[in-house]
Design an enzyme around this catalytic site. Structure first.
Site, PDB file in Angstrom:
ATOM      1  N   LYS A 189       1.842   6.789   4.036  1.00 11.45           N
ATOM      2  CA  LYS A 189       1.016   6.053   4.963  1.00 11.45           C
ATOM      3  C   LYS A 189       0.284   4.931   4.242  1.00 11.45           C
ATOM      4  O   LYS A 189      -0.124   3.954   4.855  1.00 11.45           O
ATOM      5  CB  LYS A 189      -0.023   6.993   5.592  1.00 11.45           C
ATOM      6  CG  LYS A 189       0.533   8.103   6.422  1.00 11.45           C
ATOM      7  CD  LYS A 189      -0.661   8.924   6.959  1.00 11.45           C
ATOM      8  CE  LYS A 189      -0.204  10.150   7.691  1.00 11.45           C
ATOM      9  NZ  LYS A 189      -1.363  10.973   8.107  1.00 11.45           N
TER      10      LYS A 189
ATOM     11  N   GLU B 176       4.878  -0.918  -1.135  1.00 13.74           N
ATOM     12  CA  GLU B 176       4.143   0.298  -1.496  1.00 13.74           C
ATOM     13  C   GLU B 176       2.715  -0.077  -1.870  1.00 13.74           C
ATOM     14  O   GLU B 176       2.475  -1.128  -2.472  1.00 13.74           O
ATOM     15  CB  GLU B 176       4.892   0.944  -2.671  1.00 13.74           C
ATOM     16  CG  GLU B 176       4.212   2.063  -3.411  1.00 13.74           C
ATOM     17  CD  GLU B 176       4.072   3.342  -2.607  1.00 13.74           C
ATOM     18  OE1 GLU B 176       3.282   3.324  -1.659  1.00 13.74           O
ATOM     19  OE2 GLU B 176       4.737   4.342  -2.957  1.00 13.74           O
TER      20      GLU B 176
ATOM     21  N   ILE C 288       0.561   1.624  -3.944  1.00 14.65           N
ATOM     22  CA  ILE C 288       0.178   1.873  -5.326  1.00 14.65           C
ATOM     23  C   ILE C 288       1.313   2.509  -6.132  1.00 14.65           C
ATOM     24  O   ILE C 288       1.992   3.390  -5.649  1.00 14.65           O
ATOM     25  CB  ILE C 288      -1.117   2.740  -5.359  1.00 14.65           C
ATOM     26  CG1 ILE C 288      -1.664   2.858  -6.775  1.00 14.65           C
ATOM     27  CG2 ILE C 288      -0.917   4.096  -4.753  1.00 14.65           C
ATOM     28  CD1 ILE C 288      -3.143   3.210  -6.801  1.00 14.65           C
TER      29      ILE C 288
ATOM     30  N   ASP D  56       2.006   4.204  -9.907  1.00 13.66           N
ATOM     31  CA  ASP D  56       1.415   4.572 -11.199  1.00 13.66           C
ATOM     32  C   ASP D  56       2.480   4.967 -12.218  1.00 13.66           C
ATOM     33  O   ASP D  56       2.979   4.124 -12.938  1.00 13.66           O
ATOM     34  CB  ASP D  56       0.266   5.583 -11.083  1.00 13.66           C
ATOM     35  CG  ASP D  56       0.523   6.732 -10.125  1.00 13.66           C
ATOM     36  OD1 ASP D  56       1.687   7.135  -9.971  1.00 13.66           O
ATOM     37  OD2 ASP D  56      -0.451   7.231  -9.558  1.00 13.66           O
TER      38      ASP D  56
ATOM     39  N   LYS E 127       7.311   7.522 -10.916  1.00 12.62           N
ATOM     40  CA  LYS E 127       8.261   8.597 -10.605  1.00 12.62           C
ATOM     41  C   LYS E 127       8.719   8.521  -9.154  1.00 12.62           C
ATOM     42  O   LYS E 127       9.900   8.611  -8.848  1.00 12.62           O
ATOM     43  CB  LYS E 127       7.610   9.968 -10.860  1.00 12.62           C
ATOM     44  CG  LYS E 127       7.996  10.553 -12.194  1.00 12.62           C
ATOM     45  CD  LYS E 127       7.712  12.050 -12.266  1.00 12.62           C
ATOM     46  CE  LYS E 127       6.284  12.362 -11.865  1.00 12.62           C
ATOM     47  NZ  LYS E 127       5.800  13.650 -12.364  1.00 12.62           N
ATOM     48  N   THR E 128       7.740   8.338  -8.270  1.00 15.51           N
ATOM     49  CA  THR E 128       8.050   8.238  -6.846  1.00 15.51           C
ATOM     50  C   THR E 128       8.932   7.032  -6.577  1.00 15.51           C
ATOM     51  O   THR E 128       9.939   7.121  -5.877  1.00 15.51           O
ATOM     52  CB  THR E 128       6.747   8.088  -6.032  1.00 15.51           C
ATOM     53  OG1 THR E 128       5.881   9.160  -6.380  1.00 15.51           O
ATOM     54  CG2 THR E 128       7.017   8.104  -4.565  1.00 15.51           C
TER      55      THR E 128
END
Ligand code: HPA
Ligand code: MG
Length: 220
Positions: free
Chosen positions: A71, A136, A138, A140, A143-144
């Protein structure tokens, strides 16, 4: 600064405390729950407009398939697409945009959990041969994003670019995954502008630092 550097984002240093809350307006119910205004809404908007311009330049005449990561990405995506539209109206090149949504979940409280779940993804085969922009809020460790990129690549798009409003300076940060970065921020947990802490704070316009009280109050 050369163009590629500008796309790497505005760097916010580790010692930036944010602006005092008294200098801005925000929903009264969050008074005790945030510490400072880290990035004011207006600055987010100006930077997003600039990213829209880079994107227009790079995508040339290909129409854009925007893949909004929910979201957290919904506000950035809506504003970014709006700027792409306005820029198109004011120039001779109008890029058609189509927006699709994908839902990922990997955070509980302020901690990243190990596994990535693609929650709301229908068949993405319409991406075949298309120019895709993943949007997107954020990034960091990345991995996502890596998992999502792999997933998208299986549908054989013509090209894939990633726009991230924020990139976090964490150990092993995935800098190269994000083509258009709004801001590079220290490794702190931020909320607002659709970024949440257990679903709270999405209704805050600025990006803010959550307070200890806020973390306790909305912990699950
Ligand atoms: N805030 C909100 N959601 C997040 C963050 C953050 O700092 N990092 C990853 N997901
Ligand atoms: Mg979240």
């Amino acid at each position: 600064m050369d163009n590629s550097q500008m796309k790497r984002g505005i760097v916010i240093k580790d010692d930036w405390p944010g602006y005092s809350l008294d200098l801005f307006t925000y929903p009264e119910h969050y008074h005790e729950d945030i510490e400072s205004v880290y990035i004011p809404h207006g600055v987010i908007m100006n930077r997003t407009e600039r990213l829209a311009r880079y994107i227009m330049d790079d995508f040339g005449d290909s129409n854009i398939m925007v893949l909004c990561v929910l979201k957290g990405g919904y506000k950035f995506c809506a504003d970014l697409v709006e700027f792409i539209k306005v820029l198109g109206c004011n120039s001779s090149r109008y890029l058609e945009t189509r927006v699709e949504f994908i839902r990922l979940k990997s955070y509980l409280n302020d901690q990243s959990t190990e596994d990535l779940h693609i929650v709301g993804s229908r068949d993405l085969s319409f991406l075949r041969g298309k120019s895709v922009l993943i949007v997107e809020a954020i990034v960091d460790t990345g991995k996502t994003m890596k998992a999502l990129l792999q997933h998208v690549e299986t549908f054989e798009p013509k090209m894939v670019k990633v726009a991230g409003l924020l990139v976090k300076r964490v150990p092993n940060m995935a800098e190269s995954l994000t083509d258009y970065v709004g801001f590079e921020i220290p490794n702190r947990f931020v909320v607002g502008y659709a970024l949440d802490y257990n679903e709270y704070f999405r209704d805050l316009n600025h990006i803010c630092v959550i307070s200890k009280t806020g973390k306790m109050k909305y912990k699950v």
